[in-house]
Design an enzyme around this catalytic site. Structure first.
Site, PDB file in Angstrom:
ATOM      1  N   GLU A  43       0.819  -1.205   0.000  1.00 50.96           N
ATOM      2  CA  GLU A  43       0.000   0.000   0.000  1.00 50.96           C
ATOM      3  C   GLU A  43       0.858   1.263   0.000  1.00 50.96           C
ATOM      4  O   GLU A  43       0.523   2.254  -0.658  1.00 50.96           O
ATOM      5  CB  GLU A  43      -0.953  -0.009   1.198  1.00 50.96           C
ATOM      6  CG  GLU A  43      -2.055  -1.048   1.133  1.00 50.96           C
ATOM      7  CD  GLU A  43      -2.985  -0.869  -0.057  1.00 50.96           C
ATOM      8  OE1 GLU A  43      -3.031   0.236  -0.628  1.00 50.96           O
ATOM      9  OE2 GLU A  43      -3.667  -1.845  -0.422  1.00 50.96           O
ATOM     10  N   TYR A 126      -6.363   6.109   4.654  1.00 50.67           N
ATOM     11  CA  TYR A 126      -6.516   5.109   3.607  1.00 50.67           C
ATOM     12  C   TYR A 126      -5.674   3.869   3.890  1.00 50.67           C
ATOM     13  O   TYR A 126      -6.174   2.743   3.852  1.00 50.67           O
ATOM     14  CB  TYR A 126      -6.134   5.677   2.229  1.00 50.67           C
ATOM     15  CG  TYR A 126      -5.848   4.567   1.257  1.00 50.67           C
ATOM     16  CD1 TYR A 126      -6.889   3.760   0.792  1.00 50.67           C
ATOM     17  CD2 TYR A 126      -4.539   4.249   0.879  1.00 50.67           C
ATOM     18  CE1 TYR A 126      -6.627   2.688  -0.042  1.00 50.67           C
ATOM     19  CE2 TYR A 126      -4.278   3.183   0.046  1.00 50.67           C
ATOM     20  CZ  TYR A 126      -5.328   2.405  -0.422  1.00 50.67           C
ATOM     21  OH  TYR A 126      -5.065   1.333  -1.234  1.00 50.67           O
ATOM     22  N   ASP A 144      -8.988   5.515  -1.406  1.00 50.10           N
ATOM     23  CA  ASP A 144      -7.910   6.141  -2.160  1.00 50.10           C
ATOM     24  C   ASP A 144      -8.511   6.932  -3.321  1.00 50.10           C
ATOM     25  O   ASP A 144      -9.732   7.119  -3.390  1.00 50.10           O
ATOM     26  CB  ASP A 144      -6.922   5.079  -2.658  1.00 50.10           C
ATOM     27  CG  ASP A 144      -7.534   4.132  -3.687  1.00 50.10           C
ATOM     28  OD1 ASP A 144      -8.766   4.183  -3.908  1.00 50.10           O
ATOM     29  OD2 ASP A 144      -6.780   3.342  -4.288  1.00 50.10           O
TER      30      ASP A 144
END
Length: 367
Positions: A43, A126, A144
């Site tokens: 991520e 996020y 996102d």
């Protein structure tokens, strides 16, 4: 039910979206695991970087640093080298710092509580949502840019997604859709839809699994949304570098400060010119300030152009001579070609390095 007057039904969205995702999702290495560490690394890497670019970096990073302990123990320079050319180096410095905190405060386990994980360096709402939902099954949203775009169209939100209030509203709406069972699958499905179908400029509405419940589609707004604020013009800057060799042909290089732009990476002496400053005068000024040395500035050797998030730069390297003084102040060293390759440089500085000290048989690739 009329989709142009009533909000989409969450159960209908869940069935259509997850079914589509199961049939069409891309095979990506971080989707083959529930390991919170691997999901965290992926991520962070995926922020502002294309999936195709991330895959080889992700695999190399996990091979070298398979867990938080290995990452925390590694010298920052080594971590930066593995990350080199992926850009946005603040991300990797935060990763390294966070790994240290994870070892010290949580015994090497990625926190599974919202309040705790948000306190780690570099983890925002996020990233926290993605880790908690995918790795730990927490039914929290992970919003996102892709998800923000999908939700703005799905609910026909006609306010700028750059506004804080709109972003809060989108996160709240997303939260109402998250199922209690396998929320990570649903969050990944939303991200995938935004990445491959509900794209920014030309959404593929006829193939979208949510077209029948999409309010923007019903109102003819899909190609107009999401609304964005006015783009700021991107400034252009002129940078200069000094290529200085010693009697053995080694090159003088400088390490950037740990905090700040491209922190801890190596570079050639130099920096950004002042407005209307002549390159030769500016480079001599910077060398004097940076290392306390007087240099003679010769002819240009190489020039590269590079775009960063907030500005674009043309970096020109000049052949220079050390006229007076011994370098001091910033960390510095004389380095041969092999040493240059082993140290972490930014992409622009690496391009300069390979122009003035090419490596025989080395392929630079297209990163």
């Amino acid at each position: 039910m009329k989709t142009d007057t009533l909000a989409p039904d969450p159960k209908r969205i869940l069935r259509a979206l997850t079914g589509w995702y199961d049939r069409n999702r891309r095979s990506l290495p971080w989707r083959e695991t529930r390991d919170p560490y691997a999901i965290w690394i992926s991520e962070i890497m995926l922020q502002q970087t294309r999936v195709e670019t991330v895959i080889p970096y992700f695999l190399r990073f996990l091979e070298r640093f398979p867990n938080a302990d290995a990452l925390a123990r590694a010298p920052l320079g080594e971590v930066l080298k593995v990350w080199e050319n992926l850009g946005y180096y603040t991300r990797v410095r935060n990763l390294h710092n966070a790994a240290g905190e994870i070892m010290e405060r949580f015994g090497g386990r990625i926190p599974d509580r919202w309040e705790e994980i948000l306190r780690l360096p570099g983890i925002g709402r996020y990233t926290a949502g993605a880790i908690l939902s995918i790795a730990y099954g927490r039914n929290v949203p992970a919003v996102d840019g892709n998800v923000r775009r999908v939700i703005s169209r799905l609910f026909a939100i006609e306010e700028s997604v750059d506004d804080a209030a709109t972003r809060t509203r989108i996160e709240e709406l997303t939260g109402t859709l998250i199922p209690k069972r396998d929320p990570g699958r649903f969050n990944q499905a939303l991200m995938e839809l935004g990445a491959v179908c509900c794209t920014p400029k030309k959404p593929f509405c006829p193939t979208c699994p949510l077209q029948e419940v999409c309010m923007a589609q019903a109102r003819g707004l899909a190609h107009r949304l999401p609304l964005r604020g006015k783009k700021k013009s991107i400034p252009r800057r002129e940078g200069v570098s000094a290529v200085i060799r010693d009697g053995d042909g080694r090159l003088l290089i400088v390490q950037r400060p740990a905090r700040g732009f491209l922190g801890s990476l190596w570079k050639f002496p130099g920096g950004i010119l002042n407005p209307e400053e002549l390159p030769e005068e500016g480079l001599a000024r910077i060398a004097r300030t940076e290392l306390g040395i007087e240099i003679g500035v010769g002819s240009p050797l190489a020039a590269v152009k590079h775009a960063y998030t907030h500005f674009r730069i043309t970096l020109t390297a000049f052949g220079c001579t050390l006229r007076e003084g011994i370098p001091s102040g910033s960390p510095w060293r004389w380095a041969g070609t092999g040493e240059l390759e082993a140290l972490p440089f930014s992409k622009a500085d690496r391009m300069i390095a390979r122009s003035v000290a090419p490596v025989t048989g080395h392929r630079t690739g297209d990163r």
